[in-house]
Design a protein around this motif. Structure first.
Motif, PDB file in Angstrom:
ATOM      1  N   LEU A   1      29.658  16.074 -42.382  1.00 50.79           N
ATOM      2  CA  LEU A   1      28.965  16.250 -41.104  1.00 50.79           C
ATOM      3  C   LEU A   1      28.933  14.938 -40.344  1.00 50.79           C
ATOM      4  CD1 LEU A   1      25.871  18.521 -41.960  1.00 50.79           C
ATOM      5  CD2 LEU A   1      28.156  19.189 -41.212  1.00 50.79           C
ATOM      6  N   ASN A   2      28.927  15.021 -39.012  1.00 50.73           N
ATOM      7  CA  ASN A   2      28.833  13.840 -38.157  1.00 50.73           C
ATOM      8  C   ASN A   2      27.373  13.414 -38.045  1.00 50.73           C
ATOM      9  OD1 ASN A   2      31.639  13.505 -37.332  1.00 50.73           O
ATOM     10  ND2 ASN A   2      31.366  15.472 -36.337  1.00 50.73           N
TER      11      ASN A   2
ATOM     12  N   GLY B   1      28.695   7.897 -37.750  1.00 53.29           N
ATOM     13  CA  GLY B   1      29.860   8.130 -38.605  1.00 53.29           C
ATOM     14  C   GLY B   1      29.809   9.513 -39.225  1.00 53.29           C
ATOM     15  N   LYS B   2      30.624   9.696 -40.246  1.00 52.66           N
ATOM     16  CA  LYS B   2      30.737  10.987 -40.932  1.00 52.66           C
ATOM     17  C   LYS B   2      30.301  10.792 -42.375  1.00 52.66           C
ATOM     18  CE  LYS B   2      34.049  13.614 -39.747  1.00 52.66           C
ATOM     19  NZ  LYS B   2      34.798  14.785 -39.446  1.00 52.66           N
TER      20      LYS B   2
ATOM     21  N   PRO C   1      19.291   6.456 -46.475  1.00 49.50           N
ATOM     22  CA  PRO C   1      18.485   7.320 -47.346  1.00 49.50           C
ATOM     23  C   PRO C   1      18.219   8.647 -46.642  1.00 49.50           C
ATOM     24  CG  PRO C   1      17.130   5.579 -46.402  1.00 49.50           C
ATOM     25  CD  PRO C   1      18.549   5.293 -45.995  1.00 49.50           C
ATOM     26  N   THR C   2      18.163   9.711 -47.402  1.00 48.49           N
ATOM     27  CA  THR C   2      17.937  11.031 -46.800  1.00 48.49           C
ATOM     28  C   THR C   2      16.575  11.112 -46.115  1.00 48.49           C
ATOM     29  OG1 THR C   2      17.203  11.871 -48.943  1.00 48.49           O
ATOM     30  CG2 THR C   2      19.500  12.287 -48.329  1.00 48.49           C
ATOM     31  N   SER C   3      15.693  10.180 -46.428  1.00 52.08           N
ATOM     32  CA  SER C   3      14.365  10.183 -45.797  1.00 52.08           C
ATOM     33  C   SER C   3      14.440   9.899 -44.297  1.00 52.08           C
ATOM     34  CB  SER C   3      13.442   9.166 -46.473  1.00 52.08           C
ATOM     35  OG  SER C   3      13.990   7.869 -46.397  1.00 52.08           O
ATOM     36  N   VAL C   4      15.575   9.356 -43.795  1.00 51.70           N
ATOM     37  CA  VAL C   4      15.698   9.085 -42.359  1.00 51.70           C
ATOM     38  C   VAL C   4      16.269  10.276 -41.584  1.00 51.70           C
ATOM     39  CG1 VAL C   4      15.944   6.601 -42.737  1.00 51.70           C
ATOM     40  CG2 VAL C   4      18.004   8.010 -42.436  1.00 51.70           C
ATOM     41  N   ILE C   5      16.618  11.353 -42.289  1.00 48.19           N
ATOM     42  CA  ILE C   5      17.153  12.538 -41.608  1.00 48.19           C
ATOM     43  C   ILE C   5      16.044  13.187 -40.794  1.00 48.19           C
ATOM     44  CG2 ILE C   5      18.097  14.863 -41.906  1.00 48.19           C
ATOM     45  CD1 ILE C   5      19.582  13.850 -44.364  1.00 48.19           C
ATOM     46  N   ASN C   6      16.331  13.387 -39.512  1.00 47.80           N
ATOM     47  CA  ASN C   6      15.387  14.025 -38.603  1.00 47.80           C
ATOM     48  C   ASN C   6      15.721  15.507 -38.435  1.00 47.80           C
ATOM     49  OD1 ASN C   6      13.258  14.179 -36.744  1.00 47.80           O
ATOM     50  ND2 ASN C   6      14.636  13.783 -35.035  1.00 47.80           N
ATOM     51  N   ASN C   7      17.032  15.826 -38.341  1.00 51.20           N
ATOM     52  CA  ASN C   7      17.453  17.196 -38.108  1.00 51.20           C
ATOM     53  C   ASN C   7      18.864  17.396 -38.653  1.00 51.20           C
ATOM     54  OD1 ASN C   7      17.259  19.833 -37.073  1.00 51.20           O
ATOM     55  ND2 ASN C   7      18.344  19.245 -35.213  1.00 51.20           N
TER      56      ASN C   7
ATOM     57  N   ILE D   1      23.880  22.643 -39.389  1.00 43.14           N
ATOM     58  CA  ILE D   1      25.112  22.962 -40.111  1.00 43.14           C
ATOM     59  C   ILE D   1      26.130  23.610 -39.177  1.00 43.14           C
ATOM     60  CG2 ILE D   1      26.084  24.363 -41.986  1.00 43.14           C
ATOM     61  CD1 ILE D   1      24.418  22.076 -43.062  1.00 43.14           C
ATOM     62  N   ILE D   2      25.674  24.485 -38.276  1.00 42.14           N
ATOM     63  CA  ILE D   2      26.587  25.205 -37.374  1.00 42.14           C
ATOM     64  C   ILE D   2      27.327  24.217 -36.467  1.00 42.14           C
ATOM     65  CG2 ILE D   2      26.754  26.979 -35.573  1.00 42.14           C
ATOM     66  CD1 ILE D   2      25.822  28.102 -38.277  1.00 42.14           C
ATOM     67  N   LYS D   3      26.592  23.266 -35.874  1.00 41.79           N
ATOM     68  CA  LYS D   3      27.219  22.272 -35.001  1.00 41.79           C
ATOM     69  C   LYS D   3      27.881  21.142 -35.794  1.00 41.79           C
ATOM     70  CE  LYS D   3      24.159  22.978 -31.038  1.00 41.79           C
ATOM     71  NZ  LYS D   3      23.129  22.370 -30.193  1.00 41.79           N
ATOM     72  N   GLY D   4      27.557  21.040 -37.070  1.00 40.68           N
ATOM     73  CA  GLY D   4      28.165  20.007 -37.918  1.00 40.68           C
ATOM     74  C   GLY D   4      27.580  18.623 -37.674  1.00 40.68           C
ATOM     75  N   ILE D   5      26.270  18.535 -37.400  1.00 36.79           N
ATOM     76  CA  ILE D   5      25.700  17.227 -37.108  1.00 36.79           C
ATOM     77  C   ILE D   5      24.376  17.003 -37.872  1.00 36.79           C
ATOM     78  CG2 ILE D   5      26.723  17.040 -34.821  1.00 36.79           C
ATOM     79  CD1 ILE D   5      23.989  17.749 -33.632  1.00 36.79           C
ATOM     80  N   ILE D   6      24.128  15.732 -38.084  1.00 37.86           N
ATOM     81  CA  ILE D   6      22.856  15.272 -38.651  1.00 37.86           C
ATOM     82  C   ILE D   6      22.303  14.238 -37.677  1.00 37.86           C
ATOM     83  CG2 ILE D   6      21.762  13.990 -40.544  1.00 37.86           C
ATOM     84  CD1 ILE D   6      24.017  14.986 -42.371  1.00 37.86           C
TER      85      ILE D   6
END
Length: 164
Positions: free
Chosen positions: A108-109, A119-120, A147-153, A156-161
């Motif tokens: 995912l981007n 990045g990817k 770290p995964t703790s910084v993931i906000n959203n 999967i459909i759009k392929g982005i984090i």
């Protein structure tokens, strides 16, 4: 069965005994989880996917012993050493909303909140405190450890984090 939707769950590492048993290294966490999944495995042998039924599977100390139907001798077992163990991703339990399997996040981007491309996702690994995304940016030849703790959203459909 769609072979494009298979997950690599482990690898056959060596033979065990003379009756076709093999030792495997499981990529599942914890390693014994592979025991609970499908008894129909797809082995990638020399680039080809071949189906095998698991006859017996045991956790012994820190490794897993397996006997596959049709593999009855040490010589036949030697022929499958190094084979990847694949299972269809549909065997995995559904996760609650907002939770994802690692394979869903890989490739995912990644963007920050200001929509700047970071990045990817190349792969993910475990540390004591967090799982860590390894994000590669080919444009600036940099690798970022997030770290995964910084993931906000995650979309999967759009392929982005989106990360903080």
């Amino acid at each position: 069965m769609n072979l494009k939707n298979n997950l690599v769950m482990g690898i056959i590492t060596k033979t065990y005994g003379v009756k076709g048993w093999v030792k495997i290294y499981s990529y599942t966490t914890p390693i014994c989880n592979i025991i609970d999944y499908s008894r129909l495995w797809i082995l990638e042998i020399k680039g080809k996917n071949i189906y095998f039924k698991v006859k017996h599977i045991y956790l012994v100390n820190r490794f897993i012993l397996v006997q596959l139907n049709g593999i009855k001798t040490r010589e036949k077992a030697k022929a499958i050493i190094g084979s990847l163990i694949k299972l269809p991703n549909k065997i995995l339990p559904k996760l609650p909303k907002g939770e994802y399997y690692w394979y869903q996040l890989e490739k995912l981007n990644v963007f920050n909140k200001e929509k700047k491309y970071i990045g990817k996702v190349n792969y993910i690994f475990v540390t004591g405190a967090n799982d860590v995304l390894v994000v590669n940016n080919k444009k600036n030849s940099k690798e970022y450890l997030l770290p995964t703790s910084v993931i906000n959203n995650v979309d999967i459909i759009k392929g982005i984090i989106i990360v903080n």
